[in-house]
Design a protein around this motif. Structure first.
Motif: not given
Length: 732
Positions: A697-712
Motif C-alpha cells: 500500500a502506498g506504492t507509486v507506479f509510473d506510465n500507468v495505462h490500460p492493458s489488453q486484459e479487462p480489469g487490469w
C-alpha cells in the motif's frame, strides 16, 4: 524358634550342649554366607539386565526420535504437527527415564553389591577364621590334656607340677580363644540384622526413587498426552471423511477416467513409443512425452514403468509438422510421423490407442486442447443466493434451533434422500417460498431438514465461499499461528460478494449456536468443520491433492464459527470500502479470468444493451457526483451501493461506482492514445504470475495505462513493467 544364646560361662565347661549350640550358630552363619553369595550373584545379574534394558530402551528412543512423519500436502494442521512431534516427545520421556535408571544402576553397585561383599568378607570371613583358630586350639588342648592324664604317678613331683602348670596354661589359652570365638559368632549374628538388610533397603529406596521419577514424568507428560489424544481423535475423524472422498473419486476415475483428467500445463502428455534406428535394425522405445502448443515444444523422456527408471537422456524438439501414418505403410497400429525444426528426419511415434492418437493429432495440429475440467458434482438446479434461497436457509435454521438443537449427531446424521428432495421441492416452489412467515411443518424430521440445508448449499452454481477464494482460504489455514489465520480469513471474508457474506454470516451464527449445545448434540466446532468444510469450500478441480486439503477446509470453518462475531461484525485491519467490495471488473464471455486469488472479483456478469448501459452510466455519474461532494459517504452509507431490488431492469444487479479520483471506466478502455499517468496503490497485492507486479500500500507506479486484459492496468515499478489490478490504485 530362634537360636539359643551362647553363654560365656559355657566356654569353660565346653559341654556337649554348648557344642551343639555353637554348631547351630555356625550352621546359620554358613547359610547366611551362601545366601549372600547368591544374592550378590543375582544382584549383578539384575544390574546387567537393567543395563541391557536401558540400552534397548535408548535404542528404541533413538529410533523414535529419528523417524519423521511426512504428511500429504504442502502444509500440516495443528493436530498433524502435534502427532508428528509426539515421537520426539516419546523419545525425550524415554531418555529421561533411562537417565534416571542409569543413576539407579550405578548407585545399586555402591549401595547393594559393595556392602554385601564387605559384610561377607569382613564379618563372616572373620568368624570363619576364628572358628579355624578355635578348632585348632581345641585339638591342641585335648591332645595335651590326654598326654597329661597319661603321665605316670611315679614321676617326680617337680615333673608333675611342671606338667600341671603347662596344662593350666593351655587350658587358659583355649578358654580365651573359646570366649573370643563365641563373642565373634554372636557379633556376626547381631550385625547381619542391620548390615545385611540396610543395603537391601537402600537398593529398594533407589528403585522407588526411579519409579517416582517415572511418576513425575507421567504427570508432566499429562498435558501433552491430553492434547495428543484430542489430535489423534480429530485426525481420525478427518481421515474417515477424507477416505470416503478419495474412495468416491477413485470410483469415478474407474468409471470414466477422461472426465476426471487433471488440468495440465501441457497441451498433451502421455506415453508414446518412439521408433529408433539401430545398427541391427529398428526398435520401439517407450517415452513419456509432453507437448506445449504455444512453444511447439515436444519433450521425450525414455522411461519404462517395469524397470522404474529412465532409459536415457531427455530430448526436446520444436514441432514443424505432424502427419497421420497410414496403416498400410507400417506394421504397427496407431502411428503418426512428427517432423522437427531442430532435428533432421522424421520421428515415428506410436500412440496407445486410436483415441489417444486422435488426441495427439488434434493437439499437434494446433487445435484447442480437450480439457475435461471436473464439474461440480452437485446439480446446478435453480438454487441461487436470492430471496428464495435466503428464505429456505432461514426456515431450516429456525426449525433446527426451535425443535432440534439438542439432537445428537445434528448435521452429521443424514436424512432419507427421497424425503430431502421432496422437502427441497416444497421449499423451492415459488408459491410456498414467497410465504416467508410459514415455518417448516413438524412432520419433517430434523435430519431431513439439516440434509436439505446442506443439499441446497451444494446445489448453488458454486460454493458459498467461491472457487476464486478457495486457495486463499486454504493458504490462510496453513499459516503458522492462530492469530494470523484469523486475521487473513477475516480479510478474505470481507472480499466475498455481499450476498455470499450475508449467507455465510447467517450460517456461522447458527453453527455457533449448535456448537454451544455440543454437550447435548455432540457436535463440537471440530465436528461441524468436518461436516461443512467440503460443502462451503469445495475445490473446482477434484483431485487427490484437493481431497488432502479437506482438513484445512475444516479448519477454516472452525475459525469462522469460533470467531464469527469478530469476523462478520468488525472491519479487517486493512478494510476494503463498500465501493470496492461492489466494484466488479468487466469481462467478456471469452476472456480468461485473472488467476490471482488476491484480485477483486466480478460479482455479477450480464450482457448489457446500449439502453441499459446508458442507464448504468447515468447511475455511475450520479454516484460520482455524490462521492465528490462527500468523500466519506461511501464509508458511512452502503445504500447507494446495494443492488436496486425494486428496479424494473432485471439485469441491473449491481451499481459499479468508480473512485472520485480514479480514471473513469470509459477512459480506461479508450484507445492507445490515452496518456500515461502516475498511480498510487491503495492496498497491497502479491503477484501470482510473472506478468504481474507485487506491491505494498502506498506504492507509486509510473506510465500507468490500460492493458489488453479487462480489469487490469499496465504500469512500471522500479524499471519493471507489469499488470496491476485496476481496483487497487488511484490516479494521481
Amino acid at each position: 524358634m530362634g537360636l539359643p544364646a551362647l553363654e560365656f560361662s559355657d566356654c569353660c565347661l565346653d559341654s556337649p550342649h554348648f557344642r551343639e549350640t555353637l554348631k547351630s550358630h555356625e550352621a546359620e552363619l554358613d547359610k547366611t554366607n551362601k545366601f549372600i553369595k547368591e544374592l550378590i550373584k543375582d544382584g549383578k545379574s539384575l544390574i546387567s539386565a537393567l543395563k541391557n534394558l536401558s540400552s534397548a530402551k535408548r535404542k528404541f528412543a533413538d529410533s523414535l526420535n529419528e523417524f519423521k512423519f511426512q504428511c500429504i500436502g504442502d502444509a500440516e494442521t495443528d493436530d498433524e504437527m502435534c502427532i508428528a512431534r509426539s515421537l520426539q516427545e516419546f523419545a525425550t520421556v524415554l531418555r529421561n527415564l533411562e537417565d534416571e535408571r542409569i543413576r539407579m544402576i550405578e548407585n545399586a553397585s555402591e549401595v547393594l553389591i559393595t556392602p554385601l561383599e564387605k559384610f561377607r568378607k569382613e564379618q563372616i570371613g572373620a568368624a570363619k577364621e576364628a572358628k579355624k583358630k578355635y578348632d585348632k586350639e581345641t585339638e591342641k588342648y585335648c591332645g595335651i590334656l590326654e598326654k597329661h592324664l597319661n603321665l605316670s604317678s611315679k614321676k617326680k613331683e617337680s615333673q608333675l607340677q611342671e606338667a600341671d602348670s603347662q596344662v593350666d596354661l593351655v587350658r587358659q589359652h583355649f578358654y580365651e580363644v573359646s570366649l573370643e570365638y563365641v563373642f565373634k559368632v554372636q557379633e556376626v549374628q547381631e550385625r547381619k540384622m542391620f548390615e545385611f538388610v540396610e543395603p537391601l533397603l537402600a537398593f529398594l529406596q533407589g528403585l522407588f526413587t526411579f519409579y517416582h521419577h517415572g511418576y513425575e514424568l507421567a504427570k508432566d507428560f499429562g498435558d501433552f498426552k491430553t492434547q495428543l489424544t484430542i489430535s489423534i481423535q480429530n485426525t481420525r475423524n478427518r481421515f474417515e471423511g477424507t477416505r470416503s472422498e478419495v474412495e468416491s473419486l477413485m470410483k469415478k476415475m474407474k468409471e470414466n477416467p477422461l472426465e476426471h483428467k487433471t488440468i495440465s500445463p501441457y497441451t498433451m502428455e502421455g506415453y508414446l513409443y518412439v521408433q529408433e534406428k539401430r545398427h541391427f535394425g529398428t526398435s520401439w522405445v517407450k517415452h513419456y512425452c509432453t507437448y506445449q502448443r504455444d512453444s511447439k515444444q515436444i519433450t521425450m523422456v525414455p522411461f519404462d514403468q517395469k524397470s522404474g527408471g529412465k532409459g536415457g537422456e531427455d530430448e526436446s524438439v520444436t514441432l514443424k509438422s505432424c502427419t497421420r501414418r497410414k496403416t498400410d505403410s507400417i506394421e504397427k497400429r496407431f502411428c503418426f510421423d512428427v517432423e522437427a525444426v531442430d532435428r533432421p528426419g522424421v520421428i515415428t511415434m506410436q500412440a496407445l490407442s486410436e483415441e489417444d492418437r486422435r488426441l495427439w493429432m488434434e493437439a499437434m495440429d494446433g487445435r484447442e486442447p480437450v480439457y475435461n475440467s471436473n464439474k461440480d458434482s452437485q446439480s446446478e438446479g435453480t438454487a441461487q443466493l436470492d430471496s428464495i434461497g435466503f428464505s429456505i436457509i432461514r426456515k431450516c435454521i429456525h426449525a433446527v434451533e426451535t425443535r432440534g438443537i439438542n439432537e445428537q449427531g445434528l448435521y452429521r446424521i443424514v436424512g432419507v434422500n427421497s424425503r430431502v428432495q421432496k422437502l427441497l421441492s416444497v421449499l423451492m416452489d415459488p408459491k410456498t417460498a414467497s410465504e416467508t412467515e410459514t415455518d417448516i411443518c413438524a412432520e419433517w424430521e430434523i435430519k431431513t431438514i439439516t440434509s436439505a440445508l446442506k443439499t441446497y448449499l451444494r446445489m448453488l452454481p458454486g460454493p458459498l465461499m467461491m472457487y476464486q477464494f478457495q486457495r486463499s482460504f486454504i493458504k490462510a489455514a496453513k499459516l503458522e499461528n492462530q492469530e494470523s489465520r484469523v486475521s487473513e480469513i477475516h480479510s478474505l471474508v470481507h472480499r466475498l460478494p455481499e450476498k455470499n457474506r450475508q449467507m455465510l454470516q447467517l450460517l456461522m451464527n447458527h453453527l455457533a449456536n449448535v456448537a454451544n449445545n455440543h454437550k447435548q448434540n455432540l457436535m463440537t466446532v471440530a465436528n461441524l468443520g468436518v461436516v461443512f468444510g467440503p460443502t462451503l469450500l469445495r475445490p473446482q478441480e477434484e483431485t487427490v491433492a484437493a481431497i488432502m486439503d479437506i482438513k484445512f477446509q475444516n479448519i477454516v470453518i472452525e475459525i469462522l464459527i469460533e470467531n464469527h462475531e469478530k469476523i462478520f461484525n468488525t472491519v479487517p485491519e486493512m478494510p476494503l470500502t463498500n465501493a470496492q467490495l461492489h466494484l466488479s471488473r468487466k469481462k467478456s464471455s471469452d476472456s480468461k479470468p485473472p488467476s490471482c486469488s488476491e484480485r477483486p472479483l466480478t460479482l455479477f456478469h450480464t450482457v448489457q444493451s446500449t439502453e441499459k448501459q446508458e442507464q448504468r452510466n447515468s447511475i455511475i455519474n450520479s454516484s460520482l457526483e455524490s462521492v465528490s461532494s462527500n468523500p466519506n459517504s461511501i464509508l458511512n452509507s452502503s445504500s447507494s451501493l446495494q443492488p436496486n431490488r425494486n428496479s424494473s431492469d432485471p439485469d441491473l444487479n449491481v451499481v459499479k461506482p468508480t473512485r472520485p479520483n480514479s480514471l473513469p471506466e470509459e477512459a480506461i478502455h479508450e484507445d492507445s492514445s490515452t496518456p500515461f499517468r502516475k498511480a498510487k496503490a491503495l492496498y497491497a497485492c502479491k503477484a501470482e504470475h510473472d506478468s504481474e507486479l507485487s506491491f505494498t500500500a502506498g506504492t507509486v507506479f509510473d506510465n500507468v495505462h490500460p492493458s489488453q486484459e479487462p480489469g487490469w492496468l499496465e504500469g512500471t515499478l522500479n524499471g519493471k513493467t507489469g499488470l496491476i489490478p485496476e481496483n487497487y490504485v488511484e490516479f494521481l
